[in-house]
Design an enzyme around this catalytic site. Structure first.
Site, PDB file in Angstrom:
ATOM      1  CE1 TYR A 141     -45.409 122.003  42.977  1.00 52.52           C
ATOM      2  CE2 TYR A 141     -44.035 120.457  41.766  1.00 52.52           C
ATOM      3  CZ  TYR A 141     -45.236 120.774  42.368  1.00 52.52           C
ATOM      4  OH  TYR A 141     -46.253 119.858  42.360  1.00 52.52           O
ATOM      5  CE  LYS A 189     -56.425 129.128  52.877  1.00 52.63           C
ATOM      6  NZ  LYS A 189     -57.756 128.545  53.130  1.00 52.63           N
ATOM      7  CG  ASP A 221     -60.328 126.748  51.463  1.00 53.27           C
ATOM      8  OD1 ASP A 221     -60.455 127.627  50.581  1.00 53.27           O
ATOM      9  OD2 ASP A 221     -60.450 126.994  52.685  1.00 53.27           O
ATOM     10  CG  ASP A 245     -49.229 118.551  41.555  1.00 52.43           C
ATOM     11  OD1 ASP A 245     -49.283 117.837  40.533  1.00 52.43           O
ATOM     12  OD2 ASP A 245     -48.852 118.134  42.674  1.00 52.43           O
ATOM     13  CG  ASP A 249     -53.317 114.250  40.115  1.00 51.71           C
ATOM     14  OD1 ASP A 249     -52.761 114.716  39.096  1.00 51.71           O
ATOM     15  OD2 ASP A 249     -52.892 113.249  40.724  1.00 51.71           O
TER      16      ASP A 249
HETATM   17  C1  IPM Z   1     -47.247 116.506  37.736  1.00 51.04           C
HETATM   18  C2  IPM Z   1     -46.405 115.756  38.740  1.00 51.04           C
HETATM   19  C3  IPM Z   1     -45.104 116.500  39.009  1.00 51.04           C
HETATM   20  C4  IPM Z   1     -45.470 117.832  39.642  1.00 51.04           C
HETATM   21  C5  IPM Z   1     -44.054 115.785  39.883  1.00 51.04           C
HETATM   22  C6  IPM Z   1     -43.747 114.423  39.398  1.00 51.04           C
HETATM   23  C7  IPM Z   1     -42.790 116.603  39.933  1.00 51.04           C
HETATM   24  O1  IPM Z   1     -47.123 115.503  39.907  1.00 51.04           O
HETATM   25  O2  IPM Z   1     -46.760 116.781  36.632  1.00 51.04           O
HETATM   26  O3  IPM Z   1     -48.416 116.798  38.027  1.00 51.04           O
HETATM   27  O4  IPM Z   1     -45.705 117.890  40.866  1.00 51.04           O
HETATM   28  O5  IPM Z   1     -45.519 118.821  38.903  1.00 51.04           O
HETATM   29 MN    MN Z   2     -49.249 115.985  39.703  1.00 53.36          MN
END
Ligand code: IPM
Ligand code: MN
Ligand code: NAD
Length: 363
Positions: A141, A189, A221, A245, A249
């Protein structure tokens, strides 16, 4: 207790869900005699449209002058063709970097009331209680160099970490594991990437300071699979920015919806609080958004920035109670075989708020 909270609601469902979180914080303040001062500033797409930049100077100044920042979400389809540094997401990344918090705590807790909403079998997720510690200021990032060279048709990003950047986030993860079930899983990794070899070696060094915590390592993975197969085996998980990230999710599958996940970023000048989900353009403006991730994020503000543990716990208890009474938002009502009452964003916020009031009045 006095607290200056800056609300940067952002785009899409950001304003819808943060409204509900703020309403609950106001209620908590009024019951407990606390002074929470709220200020609101633009960030992301709305700031691009209004101010010509995703992170206006007055937003940044107000954030740095506050005790805590509550962010909704940023991003929208109309900005998708902009280069990374001009997009709404750049506003969020700029804010994260200026506030300086490097440890992004993302708890994923499987409420048993929501088990039927997960595609995983109830016996696989029952009791799952994971705390992700995502490194937030390094890796791909922020690593330099980065570029899309249109002339040559090449593009590159850099996954870069220093030993100190790894050590400081590892230390926080070990400390949190010490207060929980004393298990830490570091995800990397290291079978392919030098940066992951540095990560792993550093985590092993820091482990010497925490003999009471059991440390394991997983490749990212394999971890993506273990999380779905046996989520209950994990306590605290520490990993670099992009892996965190993605895996956080994925943990929305364990909790039954991405809309359930809160986060708190600590370790910098000002703590930053944001639900894990994005601006959800597909459902924005329709009252369909689940505000519980944002509401659980408000609980984290009380815990980590206000020292109001009882009030934080009251919000979490209220969320559980409202779920056990059968109330759902659309994302939590998959197929809805039992015909449970499905609420809109504001109605769900109001249910939790009323329940918090009852719980705190009783105490
Ligand atoms: C998160 C989001 C952000 C990230 C994006 C929107 C920059 O996906 O907070 O998980 O990748 O950190
Ligand atoms: Mn995210
Ligand atoms: P998203 O998280 O916005 O949505 C993914 C899916 O989950 C969608 O189907 C959405 O409807 C659903 N969803 C998300 N939150 C929900 C909620 N609270 N209640 C009910 N359903 C919910 O991810 P995306 O669609 O990949 O990204 C949309 C935009 O959001 C992009 O511009 C992205 O960059 C941005 N984004 C921002 C943040 C942030 O600001 N912290 C986080 C992730 C994505």
């Amino acid at each position: 207790m006095k607290l200056k909270i800056l609300v940067t609601a952002g785009d899409g469902i950001g304003p819808e869900v943060t409204n509900e979180a703020v309403a609950i914080l106001r209620e908590v303040a009024s019951i407990g005699g606390h002074t929470f001062d709220f200020d609101a500033k633009r960030i992301g797409g709305i700031a691009i449209t209004t101010d010509g930049t995703p992170l206006p100077a007055d937003t940044l100044a107000a954030a740095l002058a506050s005790d805590a920042v509550l962010l909704g979400a940023v991003g929208g389809n109309e900005f998708n063709s902009l280069p990374p540094d001009k997009r709404p997401e750049a506003g969020l990344l700029g804010l994260r970097s200026a506030l300086g918090g490097f440890a992004n705590l993302r708890p994923a807790f499987a409420f048993k009331e929501l088990a039927v909403n997960s595609p995983l079998r109830p016996e696989v997720i029952d009791g799952a209680d994971i705390l992700f510690v995502r490194e937030l200021l390094g890796g791909l990032y922020f690593g330099q160099p980065r570029e899309w060279n249109r002339a040559t048709g090449e593009a590159w990003n850099t996954m870069r970490y220093t030993r100190d950047e790894v050590a400081r986030v590892a230390r926080i993860a070990f400390q949190l594991a010490q207060k929980r079930r004393k298990k830490l899983c570091s995800v990397d990794k290291a079978n392919v990437l030098e940066v992951s070899q540095l990560w792993r070696a550093t985590v092993i060094e820091v482990a010497a300071e925490f003999p009471g915590v059991q440390l394991e390592h997983q490749y990212v993975d394999a971890m993506a699979m273990h999380l779905m197969n046996r989520p209950r085996d994990f306590d605290v998980i520490v990993t670099e920015n992009l892996f965190g990230d993605i895996l956080s999710d994925e943990s929305g599958v364990i909790t039954g919806s991405l809309g359930m996940l809160p986060s708190a970023t600590i370790g910098g000048k000002v703590n930053l609080y944001e639900p894990v989900h994005g601006s959800a353009p597909d459902i924005a403006g329709k009252g369909l958004a689940n505000p519980l991730g944002a509401i659980l994020t408000a609980a984290l503000i009380l815990r980590h920035s206000a020292g109001l543990e009882a009030e934080a716990a009251a919000i979490e208890t209220a969320v559980r109670k409202v779920l056990s009474q059968g109330f759902r938002t659309p994302d939590l009502a998959r197929d809805n075989p039992q015909g449970l009452p499905v609420l809109n964003t504001q109605q769900m916020g109001a249910k939790v708020r009323e329940t918090v009031m009852q719980l705190l009045a009783r105490a």
